[in-house]
Design an enzyme around this catalytic site. Structure first.
Site, short mmCIF file in Angstrom:
data_model
loop_
_atom_site.label_atom_id
_atom_site.label_comp_id
_atom_site.label_asym_id
_atom_site.label_seq_id
_atom_site.Cartn_x
_atom_site.Cartn_y
_atom_site.Cartn_z
N HIS A 332 124.41 -5.07 5.33
CA HIS A 332 123.94 -3.88 4.65
C HIS A 332 122.42 -3.89 4.64
O HIS A 332 121.79 -4.95 4.66
CB HIS A 332 124.47 -3.83 3.20
N ASP A 391 132.35 -0.32 3.48
CA ASP A 391 133.07 0.29 4.60
C ASP A 391 134.07 -0.67 5.23
O ASP A 391 135.03 -0.25 5.87
CB ASP A 391 132.08 0.75 5.68
#
Length: 454
Positions: A332, A391
């Site tokens: 991320h 995700d």
């Protein structure tokens, strides 16, 4: 195939594209020379400060003796830790979407009466203009549901006599209406595409005022309108976790930029939709599911850790899957040690996997979550740790809920419309100044040459 009457990519256009590239290319070293933050990010990945917000925050490090030290990630909505918020509504056996939406929009948690009033407002807003579904959503169906939703949002402005009024009460009215109808637009747009383009049956189910946003989504999507309590709970949780993220993400920034020009709500939200649609922002969960399908197809024994690890290495070295060199769902821009959204999600994903008879798939996801950071650390130079992001599991959840790929990113939009609305209201209340960043010109100067002499 392009539709009749539309331009196609011809040799002439290919040539012109080459001309465009040749005369538009900016040498990479100039970005370093002028200290331009490409993507508005520093070399260490930290975003360039572009504004102030009190809507949400991400905490991924702390200062210890003057040194930045990574810590397990925290996500706060209006100052409340997302883990505490989730723990609170789950303890009471409630859905959390509506309560969390109230918090993001109005800055404080509602009491019982305020929450019921807010739920009633959303229920009242779950209606589209007369014949809108037939005349707008059903016409020109497309596999690209995000584009279809954007078109629908812009068309809704034609039904609003006060579309351009940016006074706070009117903008709030518009935002609440869009929050209410987004699930309807997404599901109806999918059913239109599935019917007219794929030959499936057409279902248009009306929402039920007594159901939550998550419950209504499943009711409208499924032919029999049925779902289990766990399915609704997990989808509600997904909506809460995707609702907002730190203010610095691309679509929220887009909302601030477009809002600052003084434009209407429909245009601002359509712009945010265009941002979220991009695969670098909202489409990663589809790639995660496709990557796992690819792993199961090419690794003969998905329980063999060494075999899976070796295949992940091939993916990272552009030798497998889509040759992009990415293990999707890992890493991320801000979080390093952990993404709190993924941590919250994981226990519920395991429950849903068990209910759906997909324990072996969950075991593979867990294995890849553990192995991928090792492989990335061995094969890449990285400036911070790598962990699973939200995700990584959300695509798996959507597949277990039998959501078609076409609705994965729209599902994100159904959640994030709340965050966009909060950011639009924040921009209108606080700044009242157009956002106009500076770009340094590096073009050479030229004298005009008459056409006859070129």
């Amino acid at each position: 195939m392009p539709q009749e009457g539309m331009l196609t990519v011809t040799p002439e256009i290919e040539t012109l594209a080459g001309v465009c590239r040749e005369h538009t290319n900016i040498p990479t070293e100039l970005y370093r020379e002028y200290d331009v933050k490409r993507g508005l990010r520093d070399l260490d990945g930290v975003g360039v400060l572009a504004g102030l917000t009190n809507i949400s925050s991400i905490i991924s490090s702390k200062q210890v003796d003057g040194v930045k030290v990574p810590i397990p990630g925290e996500l706060r909505y209006r100052g409340y830790d997302i883990k505490d918020l989730v723990r609170g509504f789950l303890k009471d056996g409630r859905k959390g979407y509506e309560e969390t939406a109230y918090l993001l929009l109005f800055g404080r948690l509602p009491d019982k009466a305020e929450l019921e009033t807010f739920k009633s407002l959303l229920a009242k807003g779950r209606t589209l203009p007369t014949n809108f579904t037939r005349d707008v959503i059903m016409k020109a169906p497309s596999h690209d549901i995000m584009n279809k939703m954007s078109r629908s949002v812009l068309t809704l402005a034609s039904y609003d006599n006060n579309a351009d009024d940016i006074s706070l009460p009117n903008v709030l009215r518009q935002c609440l209406m869009l929050i209410s109808v987004f699930p309807m637009i997404a599901v109806y747009a999918y059913h239109a595409y599935n019917h007219y383009e794929k030959g499936g049956s057409l279902y248009i189910h009306y929402p039920d005022d007594t159901l939550s946003t998550a419950g209504n989504f499943l009711r409208m999507l499924r032919p029999d309108m049925k779902y289990t309590p766990l399915e609704a709970q997990v989808l509600d949780l997904a909506l809460v976790l995707h609702m907002e993220h730190g203010g610095g993400n691309n679509s929220s920034f887009t909302t601030h930029v477009v809002t600052s020009s003084g434009t209407d709500t429909y245009s601002a939200i359509a712009a945010a939709m265009g941002s979220l649609k991009g695969p670098k922002h909202g489409g990663a969960n589809i790639k995660v599911v496709q990557m796992f399908d690819d792993i199961k197809q090419h690794v003969s024994d998905p329980t063999d850790q060494e075999a899976v690890k070796e295949y992940l290495r091939k993916i990272l070295n552009r030798q497998a899957f889509d040759q992009k060199g990415l293990i999707y769902g890992m890493g991320h821009a801000v979080y390093s040690i952990s993404d709190p959204r993924a941590q919250i999600f994981k226990s519920f994903v395991e429950k849903l996997a068990h209910e759906k008879g997909r324990d072996s798939d969950f075991a593979l996801y867990t294995m890849v979550e553990n192995l991928a950071p090792e492989v990335i650390a061995e094969e890449r130079r990285i400036y911070k740790g790598v962990s699973a992001n939200v995700d990584f599991y959300s695509g798996f959840v959507y597949s277990m809920l039998d959501l078609p790929y076409e609705l994965y990113t729209p599902m994100f939009a159904i959640a994030r419309i709340v965050g966009w609305s909060a950011h639009r209201l924040e921009e209108l209340i606080n700044v009242d100044k157009i956002i106009r960043p500076a770009y340094r010109t590096v073009a050479e100067e030229h004298d005009y040459i008459p056409l006859s002499e070129r």
